[in-house]
Design a protein around this motif. Structure first.
Motif: not given
Ligand code: SF4
Length: 259
Positions: A150-151, A195-199, A201-209, A241-243
């Motif tokens: 989740w984001g 799987s929405s773009d908004l969520e 995007a937030g999820w990727l920020k957590h992964l990056d962190h 696969e996009e995600i």
């Protein structure tokens, strides 16, 4: 329809979509689900429905220790050797009141009977603030896999049907872990779409962190139908696969599991 609960403390070895030949450990009641979340997609159905179904008798760490050694000995004699032992079961395994001792007994039995087997844990991340749970995970598990999919707190609350406060609790718990696997199940329901773009995007920020601590990321969608009332829909291979690609672009090791 949800699948039935696990009827014993040990199940398998079975062939798992994610983990190959895997022996499952259920340190929780055998007649009801015990969980701190109520995920819309849970394969065992809604927690609140399950809560009235049984007595919630949790096996003691001593009972489990005996069961581990007896069953592992039987499997070793039958030359049925698991590649992996995964603690999961009928809900959230870290809710076991003596999770540390239970985990220690399991790791010791693994060392004695199946020294090559990986010890995995499927965990919802809600109890990492408890020192004994954190220490058990850090000490005994080779691959603790924590749910993070989740984001935003709003998505967390809708997807798991709990207070959004759990969002900060899980993130704080992940800060305390040295290393973990991310379990990310994407699903669409009328209430929420992680799987929405908004969520994403937030999820990727957590992964990056948490990038330095993440061993790998497992991306998948529902495999078994959850409770009918959730009206959960699978997220297709192309979107998964996009995600996954976006997570790989962060330099992470990502596996996508599709049917
Ligand atoms: S954390 Fe796991 S067991 Fe608990 S409700 Fe969610 S999917 Fe089901």
């Amino acid at each position: 329809m949800p699948i039935p609960l696990q009827e014993g403390w040990l199940y398998g070895p079975v062939d798992s979509r994610r983990y190959g030949r895997s022996l499952g450990v259920n340190p929780l009641p055998v007649d009801r689900k015990l969980c701190s979340l109520d995920c819309l997609y849970c394969q065992y159905g809604f927690t609140r429905t399950q809560e009235v179904a049984g007595r919630a008798e949790v096996p003691s760490a001593q009972e489990l220790k005996i069961a581990f050694r007896e069953e592992f000995e039987r499997l070793a004699k039958a030359d049925d050797i698991p590649d992996r032992i995964t603690v999961a079961g009928n809900g959230e395994p870290t809710l076991h009141p003596d999770f540390f001792s239970m985990s220690q007994s399991l790791a010791e039995a693994r060392d004695d009977f199946f020294p090559g087997a990986t010890l995995g844990l499927l965990c919802n991340g809600m109890h990492l603030h408890k020192p004994d749970v954190l220490e058990a995970i850090q000490t005994w598990y080779d691959e603790p896999a924590i749910k993070m999919e989740w984001g935003t707190p709003e998505c967390f609350a809708s997807l798991y049907q709990v207070s959004p406060k759990g969002y900060d609790r899980v993130l704080a718990g992940l800060e305390a872990l040295d290393s973990f696997v991310v379990q990310a199940l994407f699903v669409k329901t009328p209430a929420v779409d992680n799987s929405s773009d908004l969520e994403v995007a937030g999820w990727l920020k957590h992964l990056d962190h948490f990038k330095e601590k993440i061993r790998n990321v497992e991306v998948y969608s529902i495999d078994r139908p959850p409770a009918d009332a959730a009206k959960a829909e699978i997220v297709g291979k192309e979107r998964l696969e996009e995600i996954a690609q976006q997570a790989m672009d962060l330099g992470l090791n990502v596996e996508v599991f599709t049917r």
